[in-house]
Design a protein around this motif. Structure first.
Motif, mmCIF file in Angstrom:
data_model
loop_
_atom_site.group_PDB
_atom_site.id
_atom_site.type_symbol
_atom_site.label_atom_id
_atom_site.label_comp_id
_atom_site.label_asym_id
_atom_site.label_seq_id
_atom_site.Cartn_x
_atom_site.Cartn_y
_atom_site.Cartn_z
ATOM 1 N N UNK A 120 0.833 -1.203 0.000
ATOM 2 C CA UNK A 120 0.000 0.000 0.000
ATOM 3 C C UNK A 120 0.866 1.251 0.000
ATOM 4 N N UNK A 121 1.938 1.236 0.781
ATOM 5 C CA UNK A 121 2.834 2.389 0.840
ATOM 6 C C UNK A 121 3.488 2.641 -0.516
ATOM 7 N N UNK A 122 3.929 1.587 -1.179
ATOM 8 C CA UNK A 122 4.525 1.736 -2.503
ATOM 9 C C UNK A 122 3.504 2.228 -3.523
ATOM 10 N N UNK A 123 2.267 1.730 -3.436
ATOM 11 C CA UNK A 123 1.214 2.179 -4.349
ATOM 12 C C UNK A 123 0.958 3.673 -4.190
ATOM 13 N N UNK A 124 0.979 4.137 -2.952
ATOM 14 C CA UNK A 124 0.790 5.575 -2.724
ATOM 15 C C UNK A 124 1.933 6.381 -3.323
ATOM 16 N N UNK B 235 -6.966 4.855 -3.592
ATOM 17 C CA UNK B 235 -8.133 4.173 -3.042
ATOM 18 C C UNK B 235 -7.895 2.678 -2.876
ATOM 19 N N UNK B 236 -7.232 2.064 -3.845
ATOM 20 C CA UNK B 236 -6.902 0.647 -3.742
ATOM 21 C C UNK B 236 -5.949 0.392 -2.572
ATOM 22 N N UNK B 237 -4.974 1.285 -2.396
ATOM 23 C CA UNK B 237 -4.047 1.145 -1.273
ATOM 24 C C UNK B 237 -4.790 1.201 0.054
ATOM 25 N N UNK B 238 -5.754 2.096 0.142
ATOM 26 C CA UNK B 238 -6.537 2.214 1.367
ATOM 27 C C UNK B 238 -7.355 0.946 1.627
ATOM 28 N N UNK B 239 -7.972 0.411 0.587
ATOM 29 C CA UNK B 239 -8.777 -0.804 0.745
ATOM 30 C C UNK B 239 -7.895 -1.995 1.117
ATOM 31 N N UNK B 240 -6.697 -2.060 0.546
ATOM 32 C CA UNK B 240 -5.789 -3.146 0.893
ATOM 33 C C UNK B 240 -5.404 -3.088 2.361
ATOM 34 N N UNK B 241 -5.247 -1.891 2.879
ATOM 35 C CA UNK B 241 -4.898 -1.726 4.292
ATOM 36 C C UNK B 241 -6.090 -2.015 5.197
ATOM 37 N N UNK B 242 -7.286 -1.628 4.761
ATOM 38 C CA UNK B 242 -8.482 -1.813 5.586
ATOM 39 C C UNK B 242 -8.954 -3.265 5.616
ATOM 40 N N UNK C 58 -5.804 -7.773 -7.574
ATOM 41 C CA UNK C 58 -6.310 -8.736 -6.602
ATOM 42 C C UNK C 58 -5.913 -8.263 -5.204
ATOM 43 N N UNK C 59 -6.869 -8.307 -4.278
ATOM 44 C CA UNK C 59 -6.608 -7.982 -2.882
ATOM 45 C C UNK C 59 -6.635 -9.272 -2.076
ATOM 46 N N UNK C 60 -5.498 -9.700 -1.526
ATOM 47 C CA UNK C 60 -5.438 -10.974 -0.799
ATOM 48 C C UNK C 60 -5.720 -10.821 0.691
ATOM 49 N N UNK C 61 -5.931 -11.975 1.330
ATOM 50 C CA UNK C 61 -6.072 -12.077 2.788
ATOM 51 C C UNK C 61 -7.234 -11.254 3.330
ATOM 52 N N UNK C 62 -8.345 -11.328 2.636
ATOM 53 C CA UNK C 62 -9.569 -10.646 3.066
ATOM 54 C C UNK C 62 -10.421 -11.630 3.872
ATOM 55 N N UNK C 63 -11.004 -11.180 4.969
ATOM 56 C CA UNK C 63 -11.928 -12.046 5.702
ATOM 57 C C UNK C 63 -13.141 -12.324 4.827
#
Length: 416
Positions: free
Chosen positions: A17-21, A263-270, A285-290
């Motif tokens: 996420x940090x790199x995406x930002x 926005x994607x970086x934020x969603x990946x963190x959340x 793809x966003x991994x490790x989502x509940x």
């Protein structure tokens, strides 16, 4: 026409996420804000102005550069977007991938390889791009309780039989041996494996390769990569870890802007583990989502402007930059693709290219529309026995005429 391009290579398509930002910030500050996901799971920033150093320095500081400048071009290793988390995988490819990437960057001689020279490492995941041709491809499988790596040259696991196999423990040695042998025997103008194999047969190459390996290369006669469980890059799928899923969504024609990437970086963190995985289908793809959060995450991805339905025709169209930003493009392929999507009732994989170079697609699509003038295209259908785009079926079609032709063909195929 729209300025320079900064290519940002991502190991295995993964970016934090940090790199995406950081990418979003420099794209906004020093370029035109347009970011593209490539068909090799990388990113590129378009419309770069004159402040090259100011753009590159934050990317390097974020860890997005190579170990040394000479090694940037050779970091061409494709993995599945679900490497390490795919419940169908035979192996987690990341340990071997890290070995290969480290050697690519630290071996000075590998800087002699073409920037296009590429390796694919397939762990038998359900989400896998198997049609992109690579100079060397490897695919894991189990035989008599032993994990092996099948390999092929100048081809892909979807269509080509392997030339042999070695134990997984010797996979790194195999890759190093193939690359050094190629550099030893290829002439300067033979920059890709397919060029070399016009002069040296694959059998002869493997025979020489065997002399450099500490273990025998096992012949394979009837093994083919299993393609029965392949998944779509769009949607929600379970991971190996119970209760965790990955959620995939497509970028419209492979593009996003700085706000979307932030926005994607934020969603990946959340919702996930703070990383994004870009795919060779120009999706993310966003991994490790509940599992219980997947529906809400999908809604938020849709609100960002991503395509979250696998049946959306626009999610299956590929288009190059086109005449709006490329001097060689004969048509505005991005705009024409958006229009074409409105004319299709069912998804069809179609590649719109502004010229013969076909920059946007790494393999021949089932349907190719080749621009011949603004808003006009020749239509090709893929055929294994024909080189290039395939069989030319119609000339000089407008987008409306192409849409009507494709719809009629789709109805005919359905009727059959």
């Amino acid at each position: 026409m729209d300025g320079g391009i900064c290519r940002v290579k991502l190991a295995g398509g993964v970016i934090t996420a940090q790199q995406a930002r950081a990418v979003a910030d420099v794209a906004q500050r020093y370029a035109n804000g347009v970011i593209e996901a490539t068909n090799r799971s990388n990113l590129q920033i378009r419309g770069v102005g004159t402040e090259h150093a100011a753009l590159i320095e934050p990317l390097l500081a974020a860890g997005l550069g190579p170990a040394n400048a000479a090694s940037d071009d050779v970091r061409n290793l494709m993995l599945s977007p679900t490497a390490g988390i795919d419940p169908y995988q035979t192996i987690d490819t990341w340990p071997l991938a890290r070995q290969i990437l480290a050697s690519l960057e630290s071996t000075p001689r590998f800087a002699e390889l073409s920037a296009k020279f590429a390796v694919q490492l397939d762990g038998a995941e359900a989400l896998a791009m198997l049609e992109h041709h690579h100079d060397l491809w490897l695919s894991a499988f189990v035989c008599n309780g032993q994990t092996l790596l099948a390999f092929g040259l100048a081809g892909c696991p979807a269509h080509d039989a392997p030339l042999g196999a070695v134990p997984l423990a010797h996979g790194h040695e195999l890759v190093m041996a193939v690359l050094t042998l190629f550099l030893d025997v290829a002439r300067p103008e033979q920059t890709r494996m397919r060029h070399l194999l016009k002069d040296l047969s694959a059998a002869d190459f493997v025979e020489q390769l065997a002399l450099r390996m500490p273990v025998p290369i096992a012949p394979l006669t009837d093994w083919r990569r299993d393609q029965t469980v392949l998944q779509s890059p769009i949607g929600t799928y379970p991971q190996r870890e119970r209760g965790r899923v990955h959620v995939g969504a497509a970028l419209v024609l492979g593009r996003l802007d700085a706000a979307m990437l932030n926005g994607l970086a934020q969603l990946a963190s959340e919702y996930g583990n703070g990383t994004l995985r870009f795919t060779p289908w120009q999706s993310v793809l966003l991994p490790d989502v509940r599992a219980e959060d997947a529906a809400l995450l999908t809604q938020r991805l849709h609100a960002l402007g991503l395509l979250c339905e696998a049946q959306d025709p626009l999610a299956h169209l590929i288009a190059c930059t086109g005449s709006s930003a490329c001097a060689k493009g004969l048509a505005d392929t991005k705009a024409d693709a958006r229009h074409l999507a409105t004319l299709l009732s069912q998804p069809q994989t179609i590649h719109l290219t502004g010229c013969q170079r076909a920059c946007a697609a790494a393999h021949v699509a089932p349907v190719t529309l080749l621009a011949v003038a603004p808003g006009h295209y020749d239509l090709y259908l893929r055929a294994p026995e024909h080189a290039g785009f395939g069989v030319l079926r119609e000339r000089n079609l407008t987008i409306e005429a192409a849409g009507a032709w494709l719809e009629a063909r789709q109805r005919s195929n359905t009727d059959d």
